[in-house]
Write a protein that holds these residues in place. Sequence first.
Motif, short mmCIF file in Angstrom:
data_model
loop_
_atom_site.label_atom_id
_atom_site.label_comp_id
_atom_site.label_asym_id
_atom_site.label_seq_id
_atom_site.Cartn_x
_atom_site.Cartn_y
_atom_site.Cartn_z
N ASP A 31 6.82 28.73 35.84
CA ASP A 31 6.46 28.34 37.21
C ASP A 31 4.99 27.95 37.36
O ASP A 31 4.59 27.46 38.43
CB ASP A 31 6.75 29.49 38.18
N LYS A 32 4.19 28.19 36.35
CA LYS A 32 2.76 27.92 36.49
C LYS A 32 2.50 26.42 36.64
O LYS A 32 3.04 25.60 35.90
CB LYS A 32 1.99 28.45 35.29
N ILE A 33 1.71 26.07 37.63
CA ILE A 33 1.35 24.67 37.88
C ILE A 33 0.14 24.33 37.01
O ILE A 33 -0.93 24.93 37.15
CB ILE A 33 1.00 24.44 39.37
N GLY A 44 -10.53 26.31 40.20
CA GLY A 44 -10.95 27.69 40.03
C GLY A 44 -9.95 28.75 40.37
O GLY A 44 -10.29 29.93 40.47
N PHE A 45 -8.68 28.39 40.58
CA PHE A 45 -7.65 29.39 40.88
C PHE A 45 -6.33 28.97 40.25
O PHE A 45 -6.13 27.80 39.93
CB PHE A 45 -7.47 29.57 42.39
N GLU A 46 -5.43 29.95 40.07
CA GLU A 46 -4.13 29.69 39.47
C GLU A 46 -3.10 29.41 40.56
O GLU A 46 -3.19 29.94 41.67
CB GLU A 46 -3.67 30.89 38.63
N GLN A 47 -2.10 28.59 40.22
CA GLN A 47 -1.02 28.24 41.15
C GLN A 47 0.31 28.36 40.44
O GLN A 47 0.43 28.06 39.25
CB GLN A 47 -1.16 26.80 41.64
N TYR A 48 1.31 28.77 41.19
CA TYR A 48 2.67 28.87 40.68
C TYR A 48 3.63 28.34 41.75
O TYR A 48 3.38 28.50 42.95
CB TYR A 48 3.04 30.32 40.36
N TRP A 65 5.44 28.48 46.81
CA TRP A 65 4.20 27.99 46.20
C TRP A 65 3.17 29.09 46.38
O TRP A 65 2.80 29.44 47.50
CB TRP A 65 3.77 26.70 46.88
N LEU A 66 2.73 29.67 45.27
CA LEU A 66 1.72 30.73 45.28
C LEU A 66 0.37 30.15 44.91
O LEU A 66 0.23 29.54 43.85
CB LEU A 66 2.10 31.83 44.29
#
Length: 458
Positions: A31-33, A44-48, A65-66
């Motif tokens: 799921d990681k974008i 600078g941040f992670e998204q899933y 969407w996280l």
Amino acid sequence: MSHSIFCVVLFLTIFCVGISLASSIKEQKRDKIKWLPGQPKIVGFEQYSGYVTVNEESGRALFYWLTEAPLSHGPNSKPLVLWLNGGPGCSSIAYGASEEIGPFRIRPDGKSLYLNPYAWNNLANILFLESPAGVGFSYCNKTTDMQNFGDQKTAEDAYIFLVNWFERFPQYKHREFYMAGESYAGHYVLQLAQIVNQRNKGVSNPVINFQGFMVGNGVIDDYHDYIGTFEYWWTHGLISDSTYKKLNIGCDFGSIQHPSVQCLQALTVAITEQGNIDGYSINTPPCNNTASLRSGLHDRYPWMYRAYDPCAERYSDVYFNRPEVQKALHANVTGISYAWKACSGTVWDYWTDSPLSMLPIYQELINADLRIWVYSGDTDAVIPLTATRYSIGALKLPTIMNWYPWYDNGKVCGWSQVYKGLTLVTVRGAGHEVPLHRPREAFILFRSFLENKNMPSS
């Protein structure tokens, strides 16, 4: 239990936990974008993002969407906040994520993104959910399922989503968890909060460590919504004296689920008198020659169909229908037969369950000692401040801190009143989507909520 049996049980427990953890890591990796088309080079941040199945039999799956807090801000120490938009039938990706509190805004070309300096993920890990199935990228393989939606089913599916999502992201288990939303999410948030609170009872260390919620310009109580909305129209010069009288005479506030012919006639005149304005933000110009499905339940709220400036929706419609964007988001994996839309007319056309009032649930959750904040942009003529104040007043809560102005850099940004169990905040000059029109003020509001501090009074 003998030593050997104990060792076997311990081994099996560790083995099962290990399998579960390995499965979660695999699903998170899937799921990681990696990169969104058009996004800035450094974020600078992670998204899933991806799907969580909530009903195997019907093939109902909800899209999320996280956007985690920036690595420099320590996301592991930040709470998790679920954001919901309303409608019913409108996408939290289109509104919350792309226009309001998300880290990115979409440029008018529908191809590129730019950073939102007041994104709420600077303060918390934000989880956007497209709910119910049929909204945005969320889907259902059983067509008849989408013709039988309503509040209770939406809340149950959202709860199942949360339970399954926490299994996929076990690092968020037991973390401080909050909910937020606006408009018809005044129903969604309350009903989901009720389910979570009830199912957490008697659990010493619940997986969903629910602490509270905030709702902006939300539908609370139909009776007070009607009274407050008509009063707002009249006091803000949007309708004539005679029309205001006709609305109050023709619309039976005690039985408003099916407005009378006289009521609908008065509403038609009222809308004509208001002219070409954006009812969701009366001080900003509308985007003309377009139609928006921003709100539903026409029979219940006949004034809701008009207004809302849909220009930003155009950018979302272009961006999220691009195949490369859908691929990056792990969206539309089943090849949905219809285009992604900011709001689904199908969902709201078949809405079957909508209680007249959330006030009993407010009282139940106030008694549960949760953190509850209600905020309202004061230029919204659709679910206006007057309606919210009448609804909150009906709870008859004792006042802890009386009405006072709150400030940012010496400027009055709104007003607040602290009740026993609930805080009310207004945002001056903001419309229906407070973070869209007043992003800095909304950021201060959110920070105060998380810190459980009153709005700055000087």
